[in-house]
Motif scaffolding. Sequence first.
Motif, mmCIF file in Angstrom:
data_model
loop_
_atom_site.group_PDB
_atom_site.id
_atom_site.type_symbol
_atom_site.label_atom_id
_atom_site.label_comp_id
_atom_site.label_asym_id
_atom_site.label_seq_id
_atom_site.Cartn_x
_atom_site.Cartn_y
_atom_site.Cartn_z
ATOM 1 N N ILE A 5 0.835 -1.207 0.000
ATOM 2 C CA ILE A 5 0.000 0.000 0.000
ATOM 3 C C ILE A 5 0.865 1.250 0.000
ATOM 4 O O ILE A 5 0.604 2.218 -0.731
ATOM 5 C CB ILE A 5 -0.950 -0.013 1.211
ATOM 6 N N SER A 6 1.931 1.244 0.812
ATOM 7 C CA SER A 6 2.833 2.394 0.861
ATOM 8 C C SER A 6 3.441 2.674 -0.506
ATOM 9 O O SER A 6 3.474 3.827 -0.967
ATOM 10 C CB SER A 6 3.935 2.129 1.898
ATOM 11 N N ASP A 7 3.919 1.633 -1.166
ATOM 12 C CA ASP A 7 4.510 1.816 -2.498
ATOM 13 C C ASP A 7 3.482 2.360 -3.483
ATOM 14 O O ASP A 7 3.809 3.187 -4.345
ATOM 15 C CB ASP A 7 5.073 0.485 -3.013
ATOM 16 N N HIS A 8 2.246 1.903 -3.355
ATOM 17 C CA HIS A 8 1.164 2.380 -4.227
ATOM 18 C C HIS A 8 0.885 3.865 -3.979
ATOM 19 O O HIS A 8 0.786 4.662 -4.936
ATOM 20 C CB HIS A 8 -0.086 1.528 -3.982
ATOM 21 N N LEU A 9 0.764 4.261 -2.709
ATOM 22 C CA LEU A 9 0.456 5.649 -2.379
ATOM 23 C C LEU A 9 1.589 6.597 -2.772
ATOM 24 O O LEU A 9 1.357 7.749 -3.150
ATOM 25 C CB LEU A 9 0.147 5.783 -0.893
ATOM 26 N N LYS A 10 2.830 6.119 -2.658
ATOM 27 C CA LYS A 10 3.986 6.953 -3.026
ATOM 28 C C LYS A 10 3.917 7.427 -4.466
ATOM 29 O O LYS A 10 4.459 8.485 -4.803
ATOM 30 C CB LYS A 10 5.289 6.168 -2.820
ATOM 31 N N GLN A 11 3.290 6.644 -5.308
ATOM 32 C CA GLN A 11 3.222 6.992 -6.722
ATOM 33 C C GLN A 11 2.218 8.100 -7.007
ATOM 34 O O GLN A 11 2.223 8.675 -8.109
ATOM 35 C CB GLN A 11 2.859 5.753 -7.553
ATOM 36 N N THR A 12 1.356 8.425 -6.038
ATOM 37 C CA THR A 12 0.286 9.389 -6.298
ATOM 38 C C THR A 12 0.539 10.756 -5.657
ATOM 39 O O THR A 12 0.107 11.769 -6.197
ATOM 40 C CB THR A 12 -1.062 8.845 -5.781
ATOM 41 N N VAL A 13 1.236 10.791 -4.520
ATOM 42 C CA VAL A 13 1.457 12.058 -3.810
ATOM 43 C C VAL A 13 2.918 12.493 -3.957
ATOM 44 O O VAL A 13 3.722 11.791 -4.551
ATOM 45 C CB VAL A 13 1.095 11.908 -2.311
ATOM 46 N N HIS A 14 3.240 13.674 -3.419
ATOM 47 C CA HIS A 14 4.647 14.112 -3.364
ATOM 48 C C HIS A 14 5.347 13.304 -2.273
ATOM 49 O O HIS A 14 5.205 13.593 -1.085
ATOM 50 C CB HIS A 14 4.755 15.597 -3.019
ATOM 51 N N ALA A 15 6.098 12.299 -2.644
ATOM 52 C CA ALA A 15 6.828 11.484 -1.675
ATOM 53 C C ALA A 15 8.264 11.969 -1.600
ATOM 54 O O ALA A 15 8.983 11.991 -2.607
ATOM 55 C CB ALA A 15 6.780 10.014 -2.079
ATOM 56 N N LEU A 16 8.690 12.387 -0.423
ATOM 57 C CA LEU A 16 10.019 12.959 -0.218
ATOM 58 C C LEU A 16 10.771 12.100 0.776
ATOM 59 O O LEU A 16 10.399 12.021 1.954
ATOM 60 C CB LEU A 16 9.904 14.397 0.301
ATOM 61 N N GLN A 17 11.823 11.445 0.315
ATOM 62 C CA GLN A 17 12.600 10.539 1.178
ATOM 63 C C GLN A 17 13.675 11.347 1.895
ATOM 64 O O GLN A 17 14.817 11.441 1.455
ATOM 65 C CB GLN A 17 13.210 9.403 0.343
ATOM 66 N N HIS A 18 13.290 11.923 3.028
ATOM 67 C CA HIS A 18 14.157 12.838 3.776
ATOM 68 C C HIS A 18 13.879 12.718 5.264
ATOM 69 O O HIS A 18 12.823 12.251 5.694
ATOM 70 C CB HIS A 18 13.892 14.297 3.369
ATOM 71 N N HIS A 19 14.837 13.202 6.061
ATOM 72 C CA HIS A 19 14.620 13.475 7.480
ATOM 73 C C HIS A 19 14.156 14.919 7.610
ATOM 74 O O HIS A 19 14.674 15.820 6.936
ATOM 75 C CB HIS A 19 15.915 13.303 8.279
ATOM 76 N N VAL A 20 13.204 15.170 8.502
ATOM 77 C CA VAL A 20 12.771 16.532 8.802
ATOM 78 C C VAL A 20 13.689 17.113 9.869
ATOM 79 O O VAL A 20 13.899 16.509 10.918
ATOM 80 C CB VAL A 20 11.306 16.556 9.271
ATOM 81 N N GLN A 21 14.234 18.286 9.596
ATOM 82 C CA GLN A 21 15.167 18.930 10.521
ATOM 83 C C GLN A 21 14.459 19.827 11.538
ATOM 84 O O GLN A 21 14.800 19.827 12.713
ATOM 85 C CB GLN A 21 16.180 19.773 9.733
ATOM 86 N N ARG A 22 13.476 20.598 11.087
ATOM 87 C CA ARG A 22 12.772 21.506 11.993
ATOM 88 C C ARG A 22 11.495 21.993 11.327
ATOM 89 O O ARG A 22 11.342 21.924 10.099
ATOM 90 C CB ARG A 22 13.644 22.703 12.386
ATOM 91 N N LEU A 23 10.580 22.517 12.162
ATOM 92 C CA LEU A 23 9.332 23.102 11.688
ATOM 93 C C LEU A 23 9.208 24.517 12.245
ATOM 94 O O LEU A 23 9.677 24.806 13.347
ATOM 95 C CB LEU A 23 8.128 22.279 12.161
#
Length: 347
Positions: A103-121
């Motif tokens: 399911i994750s692989d399927h959803l990644k194809q439809t949205v903006h999937a960013l393979q990153h660590h979040v540093q701050r908000l």
Amino acid sequence: MQEVNVEWAIIGAGPAGIAAVGKLLDQGIHPQKIAWIDPEFSVGDFGTRWRNVSSNTRVGLFTQFLERCASFNYASAPDFEINHIHPDHTCLLALAAEPLQWISDHLKQTVHALQHHVQRLALHDRRWHIQLESQSLQAKNIILATGANPKTLSYPGVQTIPLDTALNPDALASTCHKNNTVAVFGASHSAILIIQSLLERCDVKRVINFYLSPLRYAVYLDDWILFDNTGLKGNTAIWARAHIDGKLPHKLTRLISNEENIQEHLPQCSHAIYATGFQQRQIPIEGMRNLDYNDRSGIIAPGLFGFGIGFPEAKVDRFGTLEYRVGLWKFMEYLERVLPVWLKYGC
């Protein structure tokens, strides 16, 4: 690189993150208005650290989760092994992780999937600014599905076995040996699984279990479950009734976890395992000291919401007992109740 600007950002791709993406898509949010951020996209800790753990969730509830979101498109998924297990039985978490990965692989194809660590908000001009390692993005709303780390204690002179090693019977057997005395802190589902493995798989010299309260067992009533979130279930409950509240194995000593007992008995142990719960992972947020959240709605701040094991829902049962609800189907039920609020509580 052009900055991504979206309506919703989901941080974390474990089961809670997967549910959040699925439900937003089912609500009609355009896929290109959703950013999904995770360093691995491997179903979080569920898919990487806990695969070899025997669940305390019935298979039928895993299946309900997989089939709940139309956007999951699970009807077109391969015929996974979990589909052939009786709904009332339990299974290794790996069997649930496999369809979740699909399911994750399927959803990644439809949205903006960013393979990153979040540093701050940071919140500026009614937009959340998300800093990644090499880029940034803006979102009107953020769902933190960042998971939780096992709690740890620190006692000198004893070697700590990480919880993910302790919950993997093969890894635990290669770590502990017959001449070891192992301390296990806790009386949860995880703690009982570990004690059973130490006695039956590792054949250690001795296990000392430090606990705070008597065991609880889930009781299935007509339309609800007593101690649903804190009680032992399935094979773990059967083993505990026979060997903890029944005839104690001769290699097992159980002691109240107070300073007197710890000081007297812990020095006898070569290793210690802490199965004492989880604490939420932290992301630095400008203007906030910590991630306090409303445990009935998940709201942290306008446009910022906590979800999943790091931000569990609090619920009082029919006898007035407060428990925190953790589990895939519980996450889905909770999300369906609070998402309409989140859609209106933006910046």
